[in-house]
Design a protein around this motif. Sequence first.
Motif, PDB file in Angstrom:
ATOM      1  N   TYR A  94       0.833  -1.200   0.000  1.00  0.00           N
ATOM      2  CA  TYR A  94       0.000   0.000   0.000  1.00  0.00           C
ATOM      3  C   TYR A  94       0.871   1.254   0.000  1.00  0.00           C
ATOM      4  CZ  TYR A  94      -3.360  -3.464   1.650  1.00  0.00           C
ATOM      5  OH  TYR A  94      -4.143  -4.586   1.782  1.00  0.00           O
ATOM      6  N   LEU A  95       0.266   2.327  -0.462  1.00  0.00           N
ATOM      7  CA  LEU A  95       0.858   3.652  -0.321  1.00  0.00           C
ATOM      8  C   LEU A  95      -0.246   4.592   0.136  1.00  0.00           C
ATOM      9  CD1 LEU A  95       3.512   5.282  -0.662  1.00  0.00           C
ATOM     10  CD2 LEU A  95       2.615   6.022  -2.878  1.00  0.00           C
ATOM     11  N   GLN A  96      -0.195   4.963   1.396  1.00  0.00           N
ATOM     12  CA  GLN A  96      -1.140   5.934   1.933  1.00  0.00           C
ATOM     13  C   GLN A  96      -0.590   7.322   1.659  1.00  0.00           C
ATOM     14  OE1 GLN A  96      -4.212   5.479   3.479  1.00  0.00           O
ATOM     15  NE2 GLN A  96      -4.349   7.720   3.345  1.00  0.00           N
ATOM     16  N   MET A  97      -1.364   8.132   0.964  1.00  0.00           N
ATOM     17  CA  MET A  97      -0.923   9.469   0.571  1.00  0.00           C
ATOM     18  C   MET A  97      -1.840  10.498   1.210  1.00  0.00           C
ATOM     19  SD  MET A  97      -0.014   8.794  -3.448  1.00  0.00           S
ATOM     20  CE  MET A  97      -1.733   8.594  -3.922  1.00  0.00           C
ATOM     21  N   ASN A  98      -1.280  11.316   2.086  1.00  0.00           N
ATOM     22  CA  ASN A  98      -2.033  12.364   2.770  1.00  0.00           C
ATOM     23  C   ASN A  98      -1.503  13.739   2.371  1.00  0.00           C
ATOM     24  OD1 ASN A  98      -3.449  10.333   4.195  1.00  0.00           O
ATOM     25  ND2 ASN A  98      -1.918  10.335   5.836  1.00  0.00           N
ATOM     26  N   SER A  99      -2.293  14.752   2.666  1.00  0.00           N
ATOM     27  CA  SER A  99      -1.894  16.137   2.374  1.00  0.00           C
ATOM     28  C   SER A  99      -1.382  16.270   0.944  1.00  0.00           C
ATOM     29  CB  SER A  99      -0.814  16.593   3.365  1.00  0.00           C
ATOM     30  OG  SER A  99      -1.269  16.478   4.693  1.00  0.00           O
ATOM     31  N   LEU A 100      -2.153  15.753   0.027  1.00  0.00           N
ATOM     32  CA  LEU A 100      -1.717  15.734  -1.365  1.00  0.00           C
ATOM     33  C   LEU A 100      -1.612  17.140  -1.945  1.00  0.00           C
ATOM     34  CD1 LEU A 100      -3.662  12.572  -2.482  1.00  0.00           C
ATOM     35  CD2 LEU A 100      -1.201  12.914  -2.758  1.00  0.00           C
ATOM     36  N   LYS A 101      -0.632  17.295  -2.818  1.00  0.00           N
ATOM     37  CA  LYS A 101      -0.364  18.563  -3.471  1.00  0.00           C
ATOM     38  C   LYS A 101      -0.474  18.384  -4.981  1.00  0.00           C
ATOM     39  CE  LYS A 101       3.150  19.530   0.071  1.00  0.00           C
ATOM     40  NZ  LYS A 101       4.584  19.863   0.304  1.00  0.00           N
ATOM     41  N   SER A 102      -0.616  19.489  -5.678  1.00  0.00           N
ATOM     42  CA  SER A 102      -0.732  19.402  -7.144  1.00  0.00           C
ATOM     43  C   SER A 102       0.505  18.744  -7.752  1.00  0.00           C
ATOM     44  CB  SER A 102      -0.944  20.796  -7.728  1.00  0.00           C
ATOM     45  OG  SER A 102       0.123  21.656  -7.370  1.00  0.00           O
ATOM     46  N   GLU A 103       1.651  18.947  -7.118  1.00  0.00           N
ATOM     47  CA  GLU A 103       2.881  18.354  -7.661  1.00  0.00           C
ATOM     48  C   GLU A 103       2.975  16.854  -7.449  1.00  0.00           C
ATOM     49  OE1 GLU A 103       2.631  21.016  -5.630  1.00  0.00           O
ATOM     50  OE2 GLU A 103       4.286  21.084  -4.191  1.00  0.00           O
ATOM     51  N   ASP A 104       2.016  16.284  -6.735  1.00  0.00           N
ATOM     52  CA  ASP A 104       1.963  14.826  -6.591  1.00  0.00           C
ATOM     53  C   ASP A 104       1.256  14.173  -7.785  1.00  0.00           C
ATOM     54  OD1 ASP A 104       1.311  15.365  -3.121  1.00  0.00           O
ATOM     55  OD2 ASP A 104       3.212  14.728  -4.013  1.00  0.00           O
ATOM     56  N   THR A 105       0.690  14.991  -8.659  1.00  0.00           N
ATOM     57  CA  THR A 105       0.020  14.461  -9.844  1.00  0.00           C
ATOM     58  C   THR A 105       0.998  13.676 -10.705  1.00  0.00           C
ATOM     59  OG1 THR A 105      -1.635  16.226  -9.897  1.00  0.00           O
ATOM     60  CG2 THR A 105      -1.178  15.093 -11.973  1.00  0.00           C
ATOM     61  N   ALA A 106       0.663  12.423 -10.975  1.00  0.00           N
ATOM     62  CA  ALA A 106       1.565  11.537 -11.729  1.00  0.00           C
ATOM     63  C   ALA A 106       0.882  10.199 -11.950  1.00  0.00           C
ATOM     64  CB  ALA A 106       2.868  11.325 -10.960  1.00  0.00           C
ATOM     65  N   VAL A 107       1.487   9.395 -12.791  1.00  0.00           N
ATOM     66  CA  VAL A 107       1.135   7.982 -12.854  1.00  0.00           C
ATOM     67  C   VAL A 107       2.013   7.268 -11.842  1.00  0.00           C
ATOM     68  CG1 VAL A 107       1.008   5.905 -14.265  1.00  0.00           C
ATOM     69  CG2 VAL A 107       0.509   8.139 -15.296  1.00  0.00           C
ATOM     70  N   TYR A 108       1.383   6.498 -10.973  1.00  0.00           N
ATOM     71  CA  TYR A 108       2.089   5.791  -9.920  1.00  0.00           C
ATOM     72  C   TYR A 108       2.203   4.310 -10.274  1.00  0.00           C
ATOM     73  CZ  TYR A 108       2.011   9.842  -6.861  1.00  0.00           C
ATOM     74  OH  TYR A 108       2.228  11.094  -6.312  1.00  0.00           O
ATOM     75  N   TYR A 109       3.410   3.776 -10.085  1.00  0.00           N
ATOM     76  CA  TYR A 109       3.694   2.383 -10.403  1.00  0.00           C
ATOM     77  C   TYR A 109       4.239   1.663  -9.171  1.00  0.00           C
ATOM     78  CZ  TYR A 109       3.833   4.137 -15.230  1.00  0.00           C
ATOM     79  OH  TYR A 109       3.539   4.733 -16.431  1.00  0.00           O
ATOM     80  N   CYS A 110       3.844   0.427  -8.998  1.00  0.00           N
ATOM     81  CA  CYS A 110       4.532  -0.397  -8.010  1.00  0.00           C
ATOM     82  C   CYS A 110       5.489  -1.315  -8.762  1.00  0.00           C
ATOM     83  CB  CYS A 110       3.563  -1.198  -7.151  1.00  0.00           C
ATOM     84  SG  CYS A 110       2.604  -2.468  -8.005  1.00  0.00           S
ATOM     85  N   ALA A 111       6.544  -1.689  -8.088  1.00  0.00           N
ATOM     86  CA  ALA A 111       7.570  -2.501  -8.731  1.00  0.00           C
ATOM     87  C   ALA A 111       8.228  -3.422  -7.722  1.00  0.00           C
ATOM     88  CB  ALA A 111       8.620  -1.610  -9.378  1.00  0.00           C
ATOM     89  N   LYS A 112       8.686  -4.561  -8.215  1.00  0.00           N
ATOM     90  CA  LYS A 112       9.384  -5.544  -7.387  1.00  0.00           C
ATOM     91  C   LYS A 112      10.891  -5.430  -7.655  1.00  0.00           C
ATOM     92  CE  LYS A 112      10.507 -10.427  -7.492  1.00  0.00           C
ATOM     93  NZ  LYS A 112      11.797 -10.062  -8.096  1.00  0.00           N
ATOM     94  N   ALA A 113      11.659  -5.340  -6.599  1.00  0.00           N
ATOM     95  CA  ALA A 113      13.109  -5.311  -6.749  1.00  0.00           C
ATOM     96  C   ALA A 113      13.628  -6.696  -7.133  1.00  0.00           C
ATOM     97  CB  ALA A 113      13.765  -4.848  -5.453  1.00  0.00           C
ATOM     98  N   ARG A 114      14.829  -6.702  -7.716  1.00  0.00           N
ATOM     99  CA  ARG A 114      15.415  -7.984  -8.139  1.00  0.00           C
ATOM    100  C   ARG A 114      15.755  -8.865  -6.959  1.00  0.00           C
ATOM    101  NH1 ARG A 114      16.484  -7.350 -13.496  1.00  0.00           N
ATOM    102  NH2 ARG A 114      16.765  -5.216 -14.205  1.00  0.00           N
ATOM    103  N   ASN A 115      15.991  -8.231  -5.805  1.00  0.00           N
ATOM    104  CA  ASN A 115      16.304  -9.012  -4.604  1.00  0.00           C
ATOM    105  C   ASN A 115      15.835  -8.231  -3.382  1.00  0.00           C
ATOM    106  OD1 ASN A 115      18.366  -7.017  -4.179  1.00  0.00           O
ATOM    107  ND2 ASN A 115      19.648  -8.141  -5.639  1.00  0.00           N
ATOM    108  N   SER A 116      16.443  -8.492  -2.242  1.00  0.00           N
ATOM    109  CA  SER A 116      15.997  -7.857  -1.006  1.00  0.00           C
ATOM    110  C   SER A 116      16.496  -6.423  -0.861  1.00  0.00           C
ATOM    111  CB  SER A 116      16.453  -8.689   0.192  1.00  0.00           C
ATOM    112  OG  SER A 116      17.864  -8.783   0.222  1.00  0.00           O
ATOM    113  N   ASP A 117      17.363  -5.981  -1.765  1.00  0.00           N
ATOM    114  CA  ASP A 117      17.934  -4.640  -1.698  1.00  0.00           C
ATOM    115  C   ASP A 117      17.173  -3.724  -2.645  1.00  0.00           C
ATOM    116  OD1 ASP A 117      21.353  -3.353  -1.892  1.00  0.00           O
ATOM    117  OD2 ASP A 117      19.434  -2.330  -1.677  1.00  0.00           O
TER     118      ASP A 117
END
Length: 120
Positions: free
Chosen positions: A79-102
């Motif tokens: 999850y990504l909880q986003m509070n106090s949103l601003k106009s500059e937060d406007t974007a396409v948001y993507y989730c991604a998996k890292a290749r490993n634990s780092d």
Amino acid sequence: QVQLVESGGGLVQPGGSLRLSCAASGSILRIAAMGWFRQPPGKQRELVAYITSGGSTGYADSVKGRFTISRDNAKNTMYLQMNSLKSEDTAVYYCAKARNSDYRGGYDYWGQGTQVTVSS
């Protein structure tokens, strides 16, 4: 094959909140770091927040104190909880998996993205 599916984007007024979800196929959250990225219009994609397999988190300075990343291993969902949103937060948001634990080791699977628009 890992599949990531984001949801929860939409239109919100400045100062409002949204919660993004990233549903993952398989129990990858226990073994890989995960990240939320965003790409504003006409700009490069940037890392917004990450969570390691051990549960450590980190944030971009621009969202620190406003966004919270979390995960539910039982539901294979991040999850990504986003509070106090601003106009500059406007974007396409993507989730991604890292290749490993780092979280710094590169990302090999990406969701399709969800649009977040902050506007009055």
